[in-house]
Write a protein that holds these residues in place. Structure first.
Motif, PDB file in Angstrom:
ATOM      1  N   GLY A  50       0.797  -1.281  -0.342  1.00  0.00           N
ATOM      2  CA  GLY A  50      -0.087  -0.144  -0.264  1.00  0.00           C
ATOM      3  C   GLY A  50       0.910   0.937   0.117  1.00  0.00           C
ATOM      4  O   GLY A  50      -0.108   2.673   0.337  1.00  0.00           O
ATOM      5  N   SER A  51       2.350   1.545  -0.637  1.00  0.00           N
ATOM      6  CA  SER A  51       2.172   2.293  -0.255  1.00  0.00           C
ATOM      7  C   SER A  51       2.508   3.144  -1.472  1.00  0.00           C
ATOM      8  O   SER A  51       3.374   4.158  -1.657  1.00  0.00           O
ATOM      9  CB  SER A  51       3.870   2.186  -0.278  1.00  0.00           C
ATOM     10  N   GLY A  52       2.537   3.052  -2.574  1.00  0.00           N
ATOM     11  CA  GLY A  52       1.900   3.906  -3.727  1.00  0.00           C
ATOM     12  C   GLY A  52       1.102   4.903  -3.273  1.00  0.00           C
ATOM     13  O   GLY A  52       1.304   5.657  -4.733  1.00  0.00           O
ATOM     14  N   ALA A  91       2.322  -1.134  -6.410  1.00  0.00           N
ATOM     15  CA  ALA A  91       1.587  -0.691  -8.028  1.00  0.00           C
ATOM     16  C   ALA A  91       3.158  -0.979  -9.055  1.00  0.00           C
ATOM     17  O   ALA A  91       3.539  -0.803 -10.113  1.00  0.00           O
ATOM     18  CB  ALA A  91       2.243   1.320  -8.360  1.00  0.00           C
ATOM     19  N   MET A  92       3.589  -2.239  -8.327  1.00  0.00           N
ATOM     20  CA  MET A  92       4.798  -2.976  -9.033  1.00  0.00           C
ATOM     21  C   MET A  92       4.375  -4.782  -8.855  1.00  0.00           C
ATOM     22  O   MET A  92       5.256  -5.362  -8.588  1.00  0.00           O
ATOM     23  CB  MET A  92       6.287  -1.997  -8.231  1.00  0.00           C
ATOM     24  N   PRO A  99       9.335 -15.359  -9.963  1.00  0.00           N
ATOM     25  CA  PRO A  99       9.856 -16.359  -9.928  1.00  0.00           C
ATOM     26  C   PRO A  99       9.094 -16.103  -8.143  1.00  0.00           C
ATOM     27  O   PRO A  99       8.945 -16.373  -7.310  1.00  0.00           O
ATOM     28  CB  PRO A  99      11.455 -16.202  -8.956  1.00  0.00           C
ATOM     29  N   ARG A 100       9.036 -14.909  -8.541  1.00  0.00           N
ATOM     30  CA  ARG A 100       8.857 -14.344  -6.312  1.00  0.00           C
ATOM     31  C   ARG A 100       7.304 -14.125  -7.025  1.00  0.00           C
ATOM     32  O   ARG A 100       6.422 -14.959  -5.934  1.00  0.00           O
ATOM     33  CB  ARG A 100       8.838 -12.584  -7.000  1.00  0.00           C
ATOM     34  N   PHE A 101       6.345 -14.398  -8.469  1.00  0.00           N
ATOM     35  CA  PHE A 101       4.761 -14.434  -7.996  1.00  0.00           C
ATOM     36  C   PHE A 101       4.464 -16.408  -7.823  1.00  0.00           C
ATOM     37  O   PHE A 101       3.731 -15.942  -7.235  1.00  0.00           O
ATOM     38  CB  PHE A 101       4.386 -14.157  -9.671  1.00  0.00           C
ATOM     39  N   HIS A 132      -5.140  -5.229  -8.986  1.00  0.00           N
ATOM     40  CA  HIS A 132      -6.018  -5.342  -8.400  1.00  0.00           C
ATOM     41  C   HIS A 132      -6.303  -6.916  -9.711  1.00  0.00           C
ATOM     42  O   HIS A 132      -6.696  -7.691  -9.353  1.00  0.00           O
ATOM     43  CB  HIS A 132      -7.167  -4.356  -8.468  1.00  0.00           C
ATOM     44  N   SER A 133      -5.258  -6.814 -10.984  1.00  0.00           N
ATOM     45  CA  SER A 133      -5.976  -7.968 -11.844  1.00  0.00           C
ATOM     46  C   SER A 133      -4.818  -9.033 -11.110  1.00  0.00           C
ATOM     47  O   SER A 133      -4.777  -9.845 -11.664  1.00  0.00           O
ATOM     48  CB  SER A 133      -5.584  -7.125 -13.352  1.00  0.00           C
ATOM     49  N   ALA A 134      -3.387  -8.664 -10.967  1.00  0.00           N
ATOM     50  CA  ALA A 134      -2.690  -9.257 -10.555  1.00  0.00           C
ATOM     51  C   ALA A 134      -3.123  -9.980  -9.525  1.00  0.00           C
ATOM     52  O   ALA A 134      -2.669 -11.645  -8.893  1.00  0.00           O
ATOM     53  CB  ALA A 134      -1.617  -8.907  -9.767  1.00  0.00           C
TER      54      ALA A 134
END
Length: 220
Positions: A50-52, A91-92, A99-101, A132-134
């Motif tokens: 939530g930092s963005g 937002a990133m 691999p992080r996903f 949101h889509s991610a």
């Protein structure tokens, strides 16, 4: 249209995946309150930090975690439902081949297995915000990785209502609008100037319905 307190939904254990702190209230507050009352809430998980939303994002991370915990207490009436955080940078989002996903998918899959989750509510795949889509892509990846059946139900925060021909519609029980508004006010950083210049939730978005509408792919 089906209702959550009727078969086949009655008694299912739900996990809510929210892209940012405040999305749980905007899109799934009635679901959370209903499942908590029925003792069918497995938990709430936040995708990003939530930092963005503000320039001083580093300081905001801990603030938004506290706000999320406060909102959840107001929705459930309990301190026992502490949220979990996957910690993606706001937002990133990671792409599906990162691999992080894959690591987040394994983490969330293990959590769903351990908590005997039957259904996961997540922001709609077609929502315009990248996080949101991610979140939806991650939920469907977990669905594919589960050793047991997992239903994915999409909820709308910013986007258009999904094509009803492609989805089954499921509705929550109504909740008092005052309770939902009380939970939203826990997210002070998104509503006021308490943390300086940054995002402010539009007034129109703060007028929330009494019920949540969930969309389940007909092929699911």
């Amino acid at each position: 249209m089906q209702m959550l307190d009727a078969k086949p939904w009655r008694g299912m254990r739900w996990l809510i995946l929210a892209p940012h702190p405040d999305d749980e209230t905007l899109g799934a507050a009635a679901l959370i309150a209903q499942m908590a009352k029925a003792r069918c809430l497995a938990g709430v998980v936040y995708l990003t930090d939530g930092s963005g939303s503000h320039e001083d994002g580093g300081r905001l991370v801990s603030v938004r975690k506290r706000e999320a915990a406060g909102a959840l207490r107001r929705l459930t009436g309990s301190r026992a439902s502490a949220p979990r955080h996957l910690g993606w940078k706001d937002a990133m989002p990671f792409q599906s081949d990162d691999p992080r996903f894959a690591q987040s998918c394994r983490t969330l899959t293990a959590l769903c297995q351990r908590l005997h989750v039957d259904a996961m509510a997540v922001t709609a795949l077609a929502e315009p915000h990248c996080d949101h889509s991610a979140a939806a892509r991650l939920a469907y990846a977990v669905q594919g990785a589960m050793a047991r059946r997992l239903i994915v139900a999409e909820y709308v925060v910013w986007g258009e209502v999904p094509d009803r021909k492609a989805y089954r519609i499921v509705r929550s029980a109504p909740m008092p609008t005052g309770k939902r508004g009380h939970a939203l006010r826990a997210h002070r950083s998104q509503l006021t100037a308490s943390h300086g210049a940054g995002f402010r939730l539009p007034k129109a978005q703060q007028r929330m319905a009494a019920r949540d509408t969930l969309y389940v792919r007909r092929a699911a």
